[in-house]
Scaffold this motif. Structure first.
Motif, PDB file in Angstrom:
ATOM      1  N   ALA A  61      12.713  -6.641   8.454  1.00  0.00           N
ATOM      2  CA  ALA A  61      11.891  -6.723   7.650  1.00  0.00           C
ATOM      3  C   ALA A  61      12.254  -5.633   6.148  1.00  0.00           C
ATOM      4  O   ALA A  61      12.688  -5.835   5.188  1.00  0.00           O
ATOM      5  CB  ALA A  61      10.092  -6.926   7.351  1.00  0.00           C
ATOM      6  N   MET A  62      12.193  -4.383   6.863  1.00  0.00           N
ATOM      7  CA  MET A  62      12.419  -3.144   6.239  1.00  0.00           C
ATOM      8  C   MET A  62      13.702  -2.551   6.141  1.00  0.00           C
ATOM      9  O   MET A  62      14.377  -1.474   5.532  1.00  0.00           O
ATOM     10  CB  MET A  62      11.721  -2.241   7.066  1.00  0.00           C
ATOM     11  N   ILE A  99      11.229 -15.914  11.665  1.00  0.00           N
ATOM     12  CA  ILE A  99      11.955 -14.896  10.929  1.00  0.00           C
ATOM     13  C   ILE A  99      11.297 -14.800  10.220  1.00  0.00           C
ATOM     14  O   ILE A  99      11.158 -13.251   9.779  1.00  0.00           O
ATOM     15  CB  ILE A  99      13.176 -15.157  11.592  1.00  0.00           C
ATOM     16  N   VAL A 100      11.202 -15.517   9.539  1.00  0.00           N
ATOM     17  CA  VAL A 100      10.531 -15.893   7.768  1.00  0.00           C
ATOM     18  C   VAL A 100       9.292 -15.146   7.810  1.00  0.00           C
ATOM     19  O   VAL A 100       8.805 -13.906   7.610  1.00  0.00           O
ATOM     20  CB  VAL A 100      10.805 -17.551   7.135  1.00  0.00           C
ATOM     21  N   GLY A 101       8.685 -15.460   8.819  1.00  0.00           N
ATOM     22  CA  GLY A 101       7.228 -14.988   8.927  1.00  0.00           C
ATOM     23  C   GLY A 101       7.359 -14.274   9.797  1.00  0.00           C
ATOM     24  O   GLY A 101       6.639 -12.411   9.189  1.00  0.00           O
ATOM     25  N   GLY A 102       7.971 -13.681  10.467  1.00  0.00           N
ATOM     26  CA  GLY A 102       8.147 -11.592  10.867  1.00  0.00           C
ATOM     27  C   GLY A 102       8.317 -11.302  10.039  1.00  0.00           C
ATOM     28  O   GLY A 102       7.820  -9.901   9.328  1.00  0.00           O
ATOM     29  N   MET A 103       9.499 -11.640   9.029  1.00  0.00           N
ATOM     30  CA  MET A 103       9.094 -10.504   7.958  1.00  0.00           C
ATOM     31  C   MET A 103       8.665  -9.989   6.991  1.00  0.00           C
ATOM     32  O   MET A 103       9.043  -9.172   6.127  1.00  0.00           O
ATOM     33  CB  MET A 103      10.554 -11.245   6.927  1.00  0.00           C
ATOM     34  N   PHE A 104       8.269 -11.180   6.606  1.00  0.00           N
ATOM     35  CA  PHE A 104       6.634 -10.980   5.532  1.00  0.00           C
ATOM     36  C   PHE A 104       5.830 -10.145   6.461  1.00  0.00           C
ATOM     37  O   PHE A 104       5.488  -8.718   5.413  1.00  0.00           O
ATOM     38  CB  PHE A 104       6.005 -12.416   5.327  1.00  0.00           C
ATOM     39  N   LEU A 105       5.133 -10.034   7.213  1.00  0.00           N
ATOM     40  CA  LEU A 105       4.445  -9.194   8.146  1.00  0.00           C
ATOM     41  C   LEU A 105       5.367  -8.320   7.689  1.00  0.00           C
ATOM     42  O   LEU A 105       4.440  -7.285   7.770  1.00  0.00           O
ATOM     43  CB  LEU A 105       3.928 -10.171   9.928  1.00  0.00           C
ATOM     44  N   GLY A 106       6.294  -8.415   8.218  1.00  0.00           N
ATOM     45  CA  GLY A 106       6.667  -6.604   8.347  1.00  0.00           C
ATOM     46  C   GLY A 106       6.539  -5.819   7.369  1.00  0.00           C
ATOM     47  O   GLY A 106       6.663  -4.991   6.814  1.00  0.00           O
ATOM     48  N   ARG A 107       7.055  -7.003   5.977  1.00  0.00           N
ATOM     49  CA  ARG A 107       7.027  -5.999   4.957  1.00  0.00           C
ATOM     50  C   ARG A 107       5.610  -5.601   4.462  1.00  0.00           C
ATOM     51  O   ARG A 107       5.486  -4.711   2.967  1.00  0.00           O
ATOM     52  CB  ARG A 107       7.950  -6.924   3.549  1.00  0.00           C
ATOM     53  N   LEU A 108       5.097  -6.319   4.935  1.00  0.00           N
ATOM     54  CA  LEU A 108       3.200  -6.510   3.656  1.00  0.00           C
ATOM     55  C   LEU A 108       3.083  -4.706   5.146  1.00  0.00           C
ATOM     56  O   LEU A 108       2.342  -4.246   4.180  1.00  0.00           O
ATOM     57  CB  LEU A 108       2.576  -7.359   4.398  1.00  0.00           C
ATOM     58  N   VAL A 109       3.337  -4.846   5.912  1.00  0.00           N
ATOM     59  CA  VAL A 109       2.540  -4.242   6.767  1.00  0.00           C
ATOM     60  C   VAL A 109       3.079  -2.030   6.532  1.00  0.00           C
ATOM     61  O   VAL A 109       3.073  -1.304   6.077  1.00  0.00           O
ATOM     62  CB  VAL A 109       2.838  -3.918   7.851  1.00  0.00           C
ATOM     63  N   GLY A 110       4.309  -3.065   6.639  1.00  0.00           N
ATOM     64  CA  GLY A 110       5.400  -1.472   6.394  1.00  0.00           C
ATOM     65  C   GLY A 110       5.317  -1.087   5.154  1.00  0.00           C
ATOM     66  O   GLY A 110       5.983   0.077   4.627  1.00  0.00           O
ATOM     67  N   GLY A 111       5.057  -1.449   3.714  1.00  0.00           N
ATOM     68  CA  GLY A 111       5.277  -1.374   2.797  1.00  0.00           C
ATOM     69  C   GLY A 111       3.788   0.109   2.992  1.00  0.00           C
ATOM     70  O   GLY A 111       3.891   0.787   1.826  1.00  0.00           O
ATOM     71  N   ARG A 112       3.710  -0.485   3.750  1.00  0.00           N
ATOM     72  CA  ARG A 112       1.846   0.972   3.758  1.00  0.00           C
ATOM     73  C   ARG A 112       2.251   2.151   4.495  1.00  0.00           C
ATOM     74  O   ARG A 112       1.972   3.428   4.386  1.00  0.00           O
ATOM     75  CB  ARG A 112       1.135  -0.053   4.396  1.00  0.00           C
ATOM     76  N   ILE A 113       3.135   1.710   5.805  1.00  0.00           N
ATOM     77  CA  ILE A 113       4.087   2.581   6.587  1.00  0.00           C
ATOM     78  C   ILE A 113       4.680   3.355   5.830  1.00  0.00           C
ATOM     79  O   ILE A 113       4.957   4.786   6.182  1.00  0.00           O
ATOM     80  CB  ILE A 113       4.344   2.437   7.305  1.00  0.00           C
ATOM     81  N   ALA A 114       5.678   2.763   5.001  1.00  0.00           N
ATOM     82  CA  ALA A 114       7.005   3.519   4.200  1.00  0.00           C
ATOM     83  C   ALA A 114       5.776   3.997   3.379  1.00  0.00           C
ATOM     84  O   ALA A 114       6.776   5.260   3.208  1.00  0.00           O
ATOM     85  CB  ALA A 114       7.411   2.784   2.858  1.00  0.00           C
ATOM     86  N   LEU A 115       4.938   4.717   2.685  1.00  0.00           N
ATOM     87  CA  LEU A 115       3.672   5.826   2.104  1.00  0.00           C
ATOM     88  C   LEU A 115       3.912   6.940   2.576  1.00  0.00           C
ATOM     89  O   LEU A 115       3.010   8.453   2.195  1.00  0.00           O
ATOM     90  CB  LEU A 115       2.597   5.199   1.908  1.00  0.00           C
ATOM     91  N   ARG A 116       3.591   6.985   3.930  1.00  0.00           N
ATOM     92  CA  ARG A 116       3.640   8.056   4.787  1.00  0.00           C
ATOM     93  C   ARG A 116       4.998   8.526   6.121  1.00  0.00           C
ATOM     94  O   ARG A 116       4.552   9.598   5.441  1.00  0.00           O
ATOM     95  CB  ARG A 116       2.168   7.532   6.285  1.00  0.00           C
ATOM     96  N   VAL A 117       5.472   7.265   6.105  1.00  0.00           N
ATOM     97  CA  VAL A 117       7.152   8.349   6.537  1.00  0.00           C
ATOM     98  C   VAL A 117       8.284   7.774   5.688  1.00  0.00           C
ATOM     99  O   VAL A 117       8.286   6.865   5.154  1.00  0.00           O
ATOM    100  CB  VAL A 117       7.473   6.804   7.790  1.00  0.00           C
ATOM    101  N   ALA A 118       9.099   8.590   6.281  1.00  0.00           N
ATOM    102  CA  ALA A 118      10.243   8.731   4.844  1.00  0.00           C
ATOM    103  C   ALA A 118      11.774   7.362   5.235  1.00  0.00           C
ATOM    104  O   ALA A 118      11.131   7.291   6.700  1.00  0.00           O
ATOM    105  CB  ALA A 118      10.852  10.135   5.262  1.00  0.00           C
TER     106      ALA A 118
END
Length: 398
Positions: free
Chosen positions: A309-310, A250-269
């Motif tokens: 994660a997000m 779960i924690v590993g998924g959250m780490f990866l999700g937040r790392l990638v999600g930070g990039r996505i959050a620059l493009r998606v509201a």
């Protein structure tokens, strides 16, 4: 599209949240070891988790007061010093009342650190704040992967968990040293006069919906942390040791999700991205809950971590953006929602599990996800920009 600039202030706040993550995620493996040392029941040992919620309430109350009096930057450093004191006390003291108090101290200042980092990043990055907060929480989760490993290695080497947890003090000292060497000064935030003028204002409806959303998504996280190992044992046939170790997925998924999600959050509201994250969580839950095969169920937990994660980074970003100049007070109040979720949801799930078993009781979680999605849809309607009505002096075009 907003741009996220990784300057020295950004990296420093990431590090500050990361060192809190080392204590927070290292605390879970410590509780059963404390239970063995103190020779207490599981119920008594769980009071340490209750102490986390108590500290969150105190920290949420203190943060806006201190931020108004001494500034946000100084409050953040005071928070790290308090975490160090709490971690050192927990590493040294042995009686139950002393360890409970140490956890309250660490959680109080840890909550203040979370509030300070969130508000600092919101003010510093503006439109890119959701991405920055997501990356900061990725740093927190990354340390959450490291902390149990350090504690496990220390216990395996025969030196015990206490020296491993005391590493927290050294990490905080390193962050402070880096700030001095690289001459990074945190912004002090809202001035006392401005804060005094806004603290009596009412927070808008959008903030309180985001507040409730944080409580719901926090409930999902804590229920997974405390009860998913039981489901892996009873339904997926895993051993107790394997089920406990599988929680790192779960924690590993959250780490990866937040790392990638930070990039996505620059493009998606934030609102549509949050709906997508809740959808991923629902898919992960269904895989985890339905599978009687251990490795598939663990894969479901990893997907759950990716979705979860997000939840918090986006919800707190929405809440602080909606606070209309009252970010410090809004951040402090947000800790109350997390404390309520952490304190009530596991008890409810445990009560249901006593009657029908943990596997069926876990069907509460998709209910949380559905209600959270409805709240996000409501937020989307509230935050949607309204078209400007034509001025009476300017006729509307036909």
């Amino acid at each position: 599209m907003p741009r996220l600039t990784h300057d020295r202030i950004t990296w420093l706040t990431y590090a500050q949240l990361g060192v809190w993550g080392f204590f927070l995620y290292g605390f879970g493996p410590v509780v059963p070891l404390l239970r063995d040392e103190q020779d207490t029941s599981a119920a008594v040992a769980s009071l340490h988790s209750t102490s986390l919620a108590v500290g969150a309430l105190i920290g949420g109350f203190l943060f806006p007061v201190l931020a108004r009096r001494i500034g946000r930057g100084r409050t953040l450093w005071l928070s790290l010093a308090g975490i160090a004191v709490g971690a050192a006390a927990l590493s040294i003291l042995r009686p139950l009342p002393a360890t409970l108090t140490a956890v309250v101290v660490a959680a109080t200042f840890g909550t203040m650190a979370v509030c300070g980092v969130n508000t600092a990043l919101t003010e510093h990055h503006r439109a890119a704040a959701p991405a920055a907060i997501s990356e900061a929480n990725a740093a927190c989760a990354g340390m959450g992967i490291l902390a149990p490993i350090v504690i496990g290695l220390a216990v395996g080497a025969g030196i015990g968990w206490r020296p491993a947890l005391a590493v927290e003090v050294g990490l905080i000292a390193l962050v402070a040293l880096a700030a001095v060497v690289f001459r990074v000064r945190l912004p002090q935030g809202t001035t006392a006069a401005a804060a005094a003028g806004s603290r009596s204002g009412r927070l808008p409806r959008a903030y309180w919906i985001a507040w409730a959303l944080m409580g719901l998504t926090g409930s999902i996280e804590v229920c997974l942390s405390l009860w998913s190992a039981d489901v892996l044992r009873s339904h997926a046939g895993m051993s107790p040791g394997g089920a406990s170790a599988a929680l790192s997925s779960i924690v590993g998924g959250m780490f990866l999700g937040r790392l990638v999600g930070g990039r996505i959050a620059l493009r998606v509201a934030p609102v549509p991205l949050l709906l997508a994250a809740l959808t991923v969580s629902m898919v992960g839950f269904l895989v985890f809950w339905a599978s009687p095969i251990g490795w598939i169920a663990v894969g479901g937990l990893t997907i759950l971590g990716l979705g979860n994660a997000m939840h918090y980074p986006l919800a707190i970003s929405i809440a602080l953006a909606a606070a209309q100049g009252q970010a410090d007070r809004a951040a402090g109040y947000s800790s109350y929602s997390m404390a309520v979720g952490f304190g009530i949801a596991p008890v409810v799930l445990g009560w249901v599990a006593d009657g029908v078993g943990p596997h069926l009781a876990f069907l509460i979680l998709p209910g949380f996800i559905v209600v959270a999605a409805l709240l996000v849809l409501r937020l989307g309607r509230l935050l949607r920009p309204h078209p400007t009505a034509p001025s009476p002096a300017t006729p509307a075009r036909v």
